[in-house]
Design an enzyme around this catalytic site. Structure first.
Site, PDB file in Angstrom:
ATOM      1  N   ASN A 297       0.850  -1.177   0.000  1.00 16.56           N
ATOM      2  CA  ASN A 297       0.000   0.000   0.000  1.00 16.56           C
ATOM      3  C   ASN A 297       0.893   1.236   0.000  1.00 16.56           C
ATOM      4  OD1 ASN A 297      -2.346   1.434  -0.026  1.00 16.56           O
ATOM      5  ND2 ASN A 297      -2.956   0.976   2.066  1.00 16.56           N
ATOM      6  N   ASP A 324      10.957   0.991   3.659  1.00 16.09           N
ATOM      7  CA  ASP A 324       9.565   0.838   4.091  1.00 16.09           C
ATOM      8  C   ASP A 324       9.314  -0.571   4.609  1.00 16.09           C
ATOM      9  OD1 ASP A 324       7.065   1.782   4.660  1.00 16.09           O
ATOM     10  OD2 ASP A 324       6.364   1.905   2.590  1.00 16.09           O
TER      11      ASP A 324
END
Length: 437
Positions: A297, A324
């Site tokens: 996402n 991330d």
């Protein structure tokens, strides 16, 4: 104890009186002592008798890698990752500093939470420290939330959290209230701290799980229009044009976003931007196996998106590559693609996979990749990082691009070793050491 790295290839070196390897890379002996680079010369014949000798042949030595943003499970989900295990994973992956996202439970939105993270981590490089580098570990850089509880409603006390040591501010989630975003830009202008914003219109994104295009239709996966990202980004750029507070655009994932960011920079707007590393390695054409570890996402882009992102990193439109790192347990991730929580681990994998994908293939230079993982993130965070030079601080990463190893629980430091599309595969490339004085 002094350490001598023999005949290593240097990245980001400013010393000129050194040799070159067959590919034009700089090769030298490097002496590290007392937290500093004591010498860089073609050969160092005289060194302390108790110095540790490291064979650098075939290895690369460059400035320490910096990750802009990654997620720990602590507090709230320690089974996914603790701060200690995240530091170990980052260290094993060659990262000397890691921006720690604040979206834990409870969120990092107060001084005591910042202090708890800083107490778990060594200070930033200290040239006088003289620590034993064999025990070097990554430094955690705590982000604070923008809003209390990362709920998108009430702004935190920016000045107080800045003084407490927050590296910057982000909710790591789209801010949906434009009035709040404008107030954020106004309040943050005098503080000179990074603001990381993720542009996404959640209503447009809906319940989609894959980027809209031919592949999501073919695979029967609910689509997310690129406009969910680009419409929010366009609005954000206009806010910055009116209130020129520096911002960082995180998680860029579409070709059109690259165009918008390039245009904003050409206008002179104070914007930096990053892409998460998995968006450079995969796209929607890789979803045919419905691997839950490829659920992200924002979702993976189309092949056109991926090509645009790769070229934007090369051109510098995207300033940095972020890991991330988003760990989830085996039980959480071993479900259908559409119901899997988005995210995957990456701190131990990003450098070797990106190296093999882009450097070994000749698409990028080693210097380019290293810059986007070190100087680029440092610039986005407002940090200093030195070139590799005699007399400089020894914040360094040593990397062997030819070392083979298997991605499994035995070799990974993360507590979520199965949460990666490379699980059980043998890959090439491993960070063999960091120095973080």
């Amino acid at each position: 104890m002094a350490e001598l790295i023999r005949q290593v290839t240097l990245i980001g070196a400013t010393h000129q009186s050194v040799g070159r390897d067959a590919s034009g890379g700089t090769i030298a002996d490097v002496m590290i002592d007392g937290g500093r680079i004591a010498a860089i010369t073609p050969q160092i014949p005289d060194f302390p008798t108790d110095a540790q000798i490291i064979d650098g042949s075939g290895q690369f030595l460059g400035p320490g890698l910096i990750d802009l943003y990654s997620q720990s499970g602590e507090p709230g989900h320690e089974s996914r990752e603790t701060r200690a295990s995240l530091r170990q994973a980052a260290t094993a992956g060659g990262f000397t500093r890691v921006g720690l996202l604040p979206t834990t439970k409870p969120a990092v939105d107060n001084v005591s939470a910042i202090a708890a993270i800083l107490s778990d981590s060594p200070h930033l490089p200290n040239p006088e420290a003289g620590k034993t580098t064999s025990a070097a570990k990554a430094t955690l850089l705590p982000w604070s939330t923008v809003t209390i509880g990362a709920q998108g409603k009430q702004l935190v006390e920016f000045a107080e959290l800045s003084r407490a040591g927050a590296i910057g501010f982000t909710d790591a989630w789209p801010l949906t209230n434009p009035v709040l975003v404008r107030r954020l830009l106004e309040y943050m202008q005098p503080l000179n701290k990074p603001i990381a914003l993720w542009p996404c219109d959640l209503q447009l994104a809906g319940k989609g799980v894959a980027r809209q295009g031919l592949d999501n239709l073919r695979l029967g996966l609910a689509g997310v229009s690129a406009s969910a990202e680009t419409s929010a980004l366009a609005a954000l750029i206009e806010y910055v044009a009116e209130m020129p507070t520096p911002i960082h655009v995180m998680r860029v994932s579409t070709a059109r976003s690259v165009e918008l960011i390039q245009q904003a920079k050409q206008r002179g707007l104070p914007i930096t931007a990053s892409v998460a590393w998995h968006h450079l390695c995969f796209d929607t054409s890789d979803l045919q196996d419905y691997s839950p570890s490829l659920r992200h996402n924002p979702p993976l882009g189309t092949p056109t998106d991926r090509l645009a992102l790769v070229e934007a990193v090369k051109a510098g439109v995207l300033d940095a590559i972020a890991v991330d790192h988003a760990p989830y347990t085996y039980e959480e991730k071993t479900v259908a693609f559409s119901t899997a929580p988005p995210g995957a681990i990456g701190l131990e994998l990003a450098l070797p996979i990106l190296w093999q994908t882009f450097v070994s293939s000749g698409r990028w230079s080693a210097e380019l990749l290293w810059h986007r993982l070190s100087h680029g993130p440092a610039r986005c965070l407002g940090l200093d990082i030195e070139e590799v030079k005699a007399g400089g601080i020894a914040e360094l990463t040593l990397f062997n691009p030819e070392e083979k190893w298997t991605v499994n629980a035995k070799n990974l430091r993360s507590l979520s070793p199965f949460n990666t599309p490379w699980a059980s595969q043998t890959i090439k490339g491993k960070a063999t050491r960091i120095w973080n004085s």
